[in-house]
Each structure stands twice: as C-alpha cells, then as structure tokens.
Design an enzyme around this catalytic site. Sequence first.
Site, PDB file in Angstrom:
ATOM      1  N   HIS A  19      99.543 115.376   4.090  1.00 28.70           N
ATOM      2  CA  HIS A  19      99.134 116.663   4.179  1.00 28.70           C
ATOM      3  C   HIS A  19      97.831 116.871   4.973  1.00 28.70           C
ATOM      4  CE1 HIS A  19      95.849 114.877   1.446  1.00 28.70           C
ATOM      5  NE2 HIS A  19      96.646 114.783   0.752  1.00 28.70           N
ATOM      6  N   HIS A  22      95.057 113.797   5.290  1.00 26.82           N
ATOM      7  CA  HIS A  22      95.428 113.003   5.975  1.00 26.82           C
ATOM      8  C   HIS A  22      95.441 113.296   7.478  1.00 26.82           C
ATOM      9  CE1 HIS A  22      98.147 112.410   2.263  1.00 26.82           C
ATOM     10  NE2 HIS A  22      97.183 111.360   2.370  1.00 26.82           N
ATOM     11  N   CYS A 127      93.370 103.327 -13.141  1.00 27.84           N
ATOM     12  CA  CYS A 127      94.105 104.339 -12.746  1.00 27.84           C
ATOM     13  C   CYS A 127      95.040 104.002 -11.544  1.00 27.84           C
ATOM     14  CB  CYS A 127      92.882 105.328 -12.291  1.00 27.84           C
ATOM     15  SG  CYS A 127      93.633 106.700 -11.487  1.00 27.84           S
ATOM     16  N   CYS A 130      94.219 105.675  -8.287  1.00 26.68           N
ATOM     17  CA  CYS A 130      93.084 105.197  -7.454  1.00 26.68           C
ATOM     18  C   CYS A 130      93.679 103.512  -7.064  1.00 26.68           C
ATOM     19  CB  CYS A 130      91.841 104.915  -8.140  1.00 26.68           C
ATOM     20  SG  CYS A 130      91.246 106.718  -8.566  1.00 26.68           S
ATOM     21  N   CYS A 144      90.259 110.318 -15.028  1.00 22.94           N
ATOM     22  CA  CYS A 144      89.791 110.063 -13.714  1.00 22.94           C
ATOM     23  C   CYS A 144      89.573 111.288 -12.985  1.00 22.94           C
ATOM     24  CB  CYS A 144      90.990 109.465 -13.057  1.00 22.94           C
ATOM     25  SG  CYS A 144      90.793 109.178 -11.180  1.00 22.94           S
ATOM     26  N   HIS A 147      92.131 112.007  -9.891  1.00 23.16           N
ATOM     27  CA  HIS A 147      93.333 112.382 -10.478  1.00 23.16           C
ATOM     28  C   HIS A 147      93.748 113.243 -11.612  1.00 23.16           C
ATOM     29  CE1 HIS A 147      93.441 109.096  -7.384  1.00 23.16           C
ATOM     30  NE2 HIS A 147      94.497 109.721  -7.163  1.00 23.16           N
ATOM     31  N   LYS A 298      90.047 119.253  -4.674  1.00 25.61           N
ATOM     32  CA  LYS A 298      90.354 118.555  -3.772  1.00 25.61           C
ATOM     33  C   LYS A 298      92.104 118.611  -3.420  1.00 25.61           C
ATOM     34  CE  LYS A 298      91.525 114.136  -3.349  1.00 25.61           C
ATOM     35  NZ  LYS A 298      91.485 112.544  -3.505  1.00 25.61           N
ATOM     36  N   LYS A 301      98.029 114.640  -3.509  1.00 23.87           N
ATOM     37  CA  LYS A 301      99.444 114.261  -3.745  1.00 23.87           C
ATOM     38  C   LYS A 301      99.536 114.924  -5.463  1.00 23.87           C
ATOM     39  CE  LYS A 301      99.621 110.590  -1.658  1.00 23.87           C
ATOM     40  NZ  LYS A 301      99.422 110.255  -0.353  1.00 23.87           N
TER      41      LYS A 301
HETATM   42  N1  MSP Z   1      95.813 103.565   1.184  1.00 30.67           N
HETATM   43  C1  MSP Z   1      94.346 103.867   1.080  1.00 30.67           C
HETATM   44  C2  MSP Z   1      93.487 103.880   2.012  1.00 30.67           C
HETATM   45  C3  MSP Z   1      93.496 102.458   2.415  1.00 30.67           C
HETATM   46  S1  MSP Z   1      92.469 102.059   3.974  1.00 30.67           S
HETATM   47  C4  MSP Z   1      92.467 100.157   3.863  1.00 30.67           C
HETATM   48  C5  MSP Z   1      94.376 105.457   0.770  1.00 30.67           C
HETATM   49  N2  MSP Z   1      95.501 106.210   1.027  1.00 30.67           N
HETATM   50  S2  MSP Z   1      95.388 107.784   0.817  1.00 30.67           S
HETATM   51  O1  MSP Z   1      96.857 108.262   1.363  1.00 30.67           O
HETATM   52  O2  MSP Z   1      95.367 108.313  -0.432  1.00 30.67           O
HETATM   53  O3  MSP Z   1      94.740 108.343   2.115  1.00 30.67           O
HETATM   54  C6  MSP Z   1      93.349 108.565   1.746  1.00 30.67           C
HETATM   55  C7  MSP Z   1      92.774 109.132   3.046  1.00 30.67           C
HETATM   56  O4  MSP Z   1      93.156 110.450   3.251  1.00 30.67           O
HETATM   57  C8  MSP Z   1      91.162 109.564   2.540  1.00 30.67           C
HETATM   58  O5  MSP Z   1      90.462 108.487   2.879  1.00 30.67           O
HETATM   59  C9  MSP Z   1      91.024 110.705   3.729  1.00 30.67           C
HETATM   60  O6  MSP Z   1      90.878 110.169   5.081  1.00 30.67           O
HETATM   61  C10 MSP Z   1      92.157 111.349   3.642  1.00 30.67           C
HETATM   62  N3  MSP Z   1      92.230 112.567   2.849  1.00 30.67           N
HETATM   63  C11 MSP Z   1      93.220 112.547   1.528  1.00 30.67           C
HETATM   64  N4  MSP Z   1      92.871 113.791   0.898  1.00 30.67           N
HETATM   65  C12 MSP Z   1      91.867 114.536   1.467  1.00 30.67           C
HETATM   66  C13 MSP Z   1      91.301 115.485   1.650  1.00 30.67           C
HETATM   67  N5  MSP Z   1      91.754 116.561   0.566  1.00 30.67           N
HETATM   68  N6  MSP Z   1      90.577 116.202   2.380  1.00 30.67           N
HETATM   69  C14 MSP Z   1      90.283 115.365   3.563  1.00 30.67           C
HETATM   70  N7  MSP Z   1      90.622 113.998   3.809  1.00 30.67           N
HETATM   71  C15 MSP Z   1      91.182 113.333   2.312  1.00 30.67           C
HETATM   72  O7  MSP Z   1      93.360 106.079   0.215  1.00 30.67           O
END
Ligand code: MSP
Length: 518
Positions: A19, A22, A127, A130, A144, A147, A298, A301
């Site tokens: 999304h 990421h 959680c 997380c 949380c 979430h 925020k 998912k």
């Molecule tokens: N798998 C772990 C990360 C492990 S790194 C060794 C994880 N994955 S995640 O799929 O949840 O992705 C998290 C990352 O996605 C965040 O750190 C950020 O880089 C990005 N984002 C997810 N949601 C976001 C927003 N709403 N806005 C900006 N970036 C955020 O956590």
Amino acid sequence: MSRPFVLTTPIYYVNGLPHIGHTYSTVVADTLARYHRLAGEDVYFQTGVDEHGEKVQAAADAAGETPQAYTDRISGQWQATWDALNLSHDRFFRTTEAESKAAVQVMAQRVWDAGQIEFREYEGLYCVGCERFLTDRDMEGGLCKDHEKAPEPRREANYFFKMSEHFSWLAETLEENPDFLQPTRYRNEVLAMIREGSGLEDLCISRPKERLSWGVPLPFDEDYVCYVWFDALVNYLTGCGWPNEPGWEERWRECTHLIGKDILKPHGIYWPTMLHAAGLPLPKGIRVHGHWQIEDRKVSKSLGNLIDPLVMKERYGFSPFRYFMLREMSFGLDSSFAEDAMIERTNAHLANALGNLFSRTLNMTARYSDATVPTPGPTGDEEARVRQAAADAATAVDKHLRAFETHLALEALFRLVDAANRYVDHREPWKAAKDPEREEEVRTTLYTCCQALRAIALLLAPFLPDAAVTMLERLGIPDALDTVVLPADGERWDALLPGTPTTKGDALFPRLELIEDA
Ligand code: MSP
C-alpha cells in the site's frame, strides 16, 4: 574504487500486498539509490519480504494454503509490483531463502555462545499485528495503539535475549553518535524508551514449535523456532554478504536502514543490542520517516484504508503519485494523502510549471531554430541568473538528498524551473521572433532554456526517472544519464551542443482529473 552507498528498506510482511506506506519507503530508497548511482557511487539497494511468523502463518491458513505456497505466491506479487513501478533495487530479499535461514542460525548461535540467551517462563500481552509483547506505552484503553485490537495474554517458556544488559552501552552509543539515528526526534524517542525502561526488558526470541512451526529452527533447541523479528533483522547483514562473503564489512560499514516510525523500537533497540551481543559492528545509520494518514489514521492492513500503488498507476500513471509522495511528506513527519490534493499538486507543478517550460521551449526551438539547439549570441545578467539557479539547484539537491529530505530537494529543483519560466516570460521570444533584428536574442533565449532543461532533466532523474528519460530524448541527448556525474554535471552549461536535434511531442505531464472509485 568508488565510494559504497548501501541502503535498505524494511522487509515487508506478506500477509497483504503493498500500500502507500510500503510504496513510500521503497520509493524514497529508490530515489536515493538512483541519485547516488548518478553521483558515481557504488550503490547496493536492498528491499524484500518478511515471510515467517504468526501473521503469515495465519494468512496462509485463511487462504487454505501451506505457508510456503502462500508466501511464494504473495512474495511474487510484491516483486511484480515493484517491477511494474520500475523500482531499481539490486536485491529482493526473501527470509525463506536458504541463505537467509543459515545466517539467522549463525546469528542465534553466536548470541547463545556469548552467554546472552537464557531459558525462562514469561507472561505478557501479545499483539499478533505487531508480532511482539506490548508494554503500557504501546497501548491505549487496553488496545494496541497501532492495530486497535486487544492483545492476547500469553504465558510460555521461551528463550530470552538478555537485551537489558546492553542498554547503557546503547544509550552511550546514541549520545556519542548523534548522526546514527535521525531525525533527532526519533533518537530522543529511543533514548527516552531506554531511560524510562518503559517495560523494555529482555527480548523473547523463540516460539515453541508446537504453537508455531513456520520459522527458522533455533540451532540450539529444535523444539523452538526463532522469533520473527530476530529472523527478519538479520536480512540486512545477510544482504551485505555476512557471514561468509569476503568484503561484507566494507558494505556493512556504509549500510543505512530506512524505516517507518512504527518499527523504531526493533531497529533502534533490538537490532543494535543484538549486534553488540554478537560482537558485530553497527551499520552506518538509521533514517526514520513518518506515516501517511488518511483521515488522520495511519494506513495499515488491519485498519483497511489502503491506497494501492498499482491502482494509482493505472488511473494517473505512476509519476504523479511518486512525485506527490516525495514532495508532500517532510521527511520524518506524518502527512495526509488525498487523491484530489495529488492531482492539484501534479497539475500545478508538473503539468503547468515544468510541462509548460518544456513544451514551449521545444515548440519554439522547432519553429525558430529548425528543431535544433541554437547557437547563442552574447549573454547577460538574465542568462547568468538562470545559470546560477541551475548551479544552486544541483548543490541543494545533493545536500538535501544526502539528508533524505526529498521534499526540500524537489523544492530546490522547482526553484530552477520557476527561474527558467520567469526568464522566458520576461524575454518573450515569441514576440522577439517577429523582428528579424532580434534573431540573435531569440537564439540566446532558447539556448538558455535548453541548457536549463538539460540540468532539470538530470536532477529530476532520481525522482521521476521515466519523465527524465523522455526529456533527455527530446533534447537530443538520450544517453546523457550513462555518463553523468552529479552534482557537478548539473552545473555544466555547455554540454548541450548547438545543432543537437530536438523533438517536440505530446505533453510531458498531461493535466489530470480526479477519477472517482467505481
Ligand atoms: N516485517 C516488518 C519489518 C521488518 S524489517 C527487518 C514490518 N513489515 S510491514 O509490512 O508492516 O511494513 C512496515 C513498513 O512499511 C514501515 O516501517 C514503513 O516503512 C512502511 N509503512 C507501513 N505503513 C505506513 C504508513 N502508513 N506510512 C508510511 N509508511 C508506513 O513491519
């Protein structure tokens, strides 16, 4: 040997698809990687997926697939999405690769051998979103914060990494190396977490296989698998060639982790202490960005308010979305996303300011100079100002991108676009062209605009690579990016030779209109 530049994004969970959040992380990293390549550095840019853990197992169960089949399928979709968006990573890392699993086991064994892991009984609130036990600070009203779900009480015998033994070392290290973790507010946040203790004790690094089999087996107890964060963080080292590839340390020393603020704790606390316990050096640094919000929540998912980058691309082309993300968010702070704001910005900056400068320059060059870069006559203050604006833009883009400030870099670049537009407006070559005595002045004006557009295209390349390529093609220098060295080449004013053929064409950035959801 050119200077190494190593940059990682988080590896994303495969319990869903990319999304805006990421996409933002990966696009910022892509922009930085492209810039540093154009600066002649030896770039290694890694992204990838985090494939183990409870969340992924649950998603596979829900899809009626084995975790491996499920993650093969979803990881393929992540990879295909980044390819469709033309992102330039050097490696797409998967934690289910044999190389990754072997490295995680080496890391676990090292920390175990160092006497830093203990077997204990633990009770806490977990959680699954997380993938960690929560502390009071992580919760609000029993839910949380991230979430908005109640964590589950859990009691289990598990292996613990004696993380708290490294806290005073970590606090000292962060104090002594202020550049390691930036922006400063996040460094302060980590220091506060350490100071307040905030329930941060030791870290549970195992899961009993009978409850969760989807993970890397612990090398010292086959009844357990490795906790997903302990597994995932190691990807950064493995990508640099650790433990077996010669030269891994050179890469590692230059490695910067780009992360979102939601995963500050694992990166600011778990990871440095794990490395310290294993007797390994720290990477170069950590850079933390804020969150995209929609209606002040925020995007995530579990909350379901997603913006799919492929839908944005299909509706508007990817450039407007990419431009908006890089321009709108002040690095480190939160921003709101709205499609109408994206369209408004794109129309103002890309279609009007840059697109117009480009099309009117090339149209007039076709008309008044046989579609070739003209030979200039004598130049004066006005030309010198445009030239200075290009030099300033090249310097500012370099400075801001090295600090990850894409918004400031783009602002600086668009000051050059504005300076060039003001220059043409003032010179009015379309009027001068009517007077045969002013023919030389027209040539000088169009020559200056062509040089400015060359500089703009080169400096734009990391941000909007496709548009930059189109610009350079139409300016008659399609291969310019192959040999350029930024920022110096952004300042050169003689590289576009008189007589070079130019091509007018369709609008570089068509004006957009909002497409409503079907
Ligand atoms: N798998 C772990 C990360 C492990 S790194 C060794 C994880 N994955 S995640 O799929 O949840 O992705 C998290 C990352 O996605 C965040 O750190 C950020 O880089 C990005 N984002 C997810 N949601 C976001 C927003 N709403 N806005 C900006 N970036 C955020 O956590």
